[in-house]
Design a protein around this motif. Structure first.
Motif: not given
Length: 256
Positions: A130-134
């Motif tokens: 998944q895309e990183p969660l910032i």
């Protein structure tokens, strides 16, 4: 496991040597991208102990954590993980965030010497496939002294709570520089998750924000970029007075 090191800085040209800070109790899991702060707590007998507080980070496989570990700097006694009020909300696992100790208000009865308050901000959570969660959230960690026992050798207990603030918030970012400057928390530069496409959109920011601890209000610091150069991540910041911060190093992309 993580290994802690210390070094003495002499007031002369004499050489110094890194030494391992030997700890007892549970081992601190190996990690990188974690955040660390020092805090002091008063003992019941009136003495004071200094603790290293270590929060979050990522392991060798990139899995992020929100574990809190505490080490008594003098004795090396470690609490891993630190006892938390499990019924309270906690920050998401993350790395590349910041952790600072909130300056104690000596006049506030709600912040006695037997209690320490720390502030966590930002960071990133890596999730497989998944895309990183910032993150753009802030959390307060309150550490209190309780009775020591076999399960709690440091005699410390902690509670997380969301740190609600107003004003011009920094927005989501990780790998930024931060420090306490006077009675404010300063956040500078960092990565904001924007896909780098060229010199005008690097994925990094040069914005500087300051949080007033007393009012819990953020403000964006007006900048004349001057000599600072491009926006960057992975820089370091250090307060040199109650109103001045030094920024050093960092990484920024170079485009042909």
């Amino acid at each position: 496991a993580s290994v802690l090191y210390w070094i003495g800085i002499p007031m002369s040209t004499s050489p110094s040597t890194w030494s391992e800070l030997r700890t007892s109790g549970a081992a601190i899991p190996g990690r990188g991208g974690h955040a660390t702060a020092l805090c002091s707590l008063q003992d019941p007998d009136g003495g004071s102990n200094t603790y290293a507080v270590i929060v979050g980070g990522a392991d060798a496989f990139g899995m992020t954590s929100n574990t809190v570990a505490v080490v008594d700097v003098a004795s090396g006694v470690a609490a891993v993980p630190l006892m938390l009020h499990s019924s309270r909300p906690q920050p998401a696992p993350r790395c590349s965030h910041s952790l600072v100790t909130i300056p104690r208000d000596e006049a506030a009865s709600s912040n006695p010497a037997s209690t320490a308050r720390l502030l966590l901000f930002g960071g990133v959570t890596y999730i497989p496939q998944q895309e990183p969660l910032i993150h753009d959230d802030a959390w307060e960690l309150v550490i209190e002294r309780v009775a020591k026992n076999k399960a709690n050798p440091t005699g410390l207990e902690a509670t997380w709570a969301p740190f609600e603030a107003t004003g011009d918030l920094p927005g989501r970012r990780h790998s930024f520089a931060s420090c306490v400057c006077g009675q404010s928390f300063v956040v500078a530069c960092g990565a904001d998750g924007t896909e780098p496409t060229g010199p005008e959109q690097t994925g990094y920011t040069d914005a500087v924000h300051a949080l007033d601890f007393a009012t819990r209000a953020w403000r964006k610091v007006a900048l004349d970029r001057g000599a600072i150069g491009p926006a960057r991540e992975m820089a370091a910041a250090m307060a040199v007075s109650d109103s001045s911060v030094v920024l050093s190093g960092g990484r920024f992309p170079v485009f042909d």
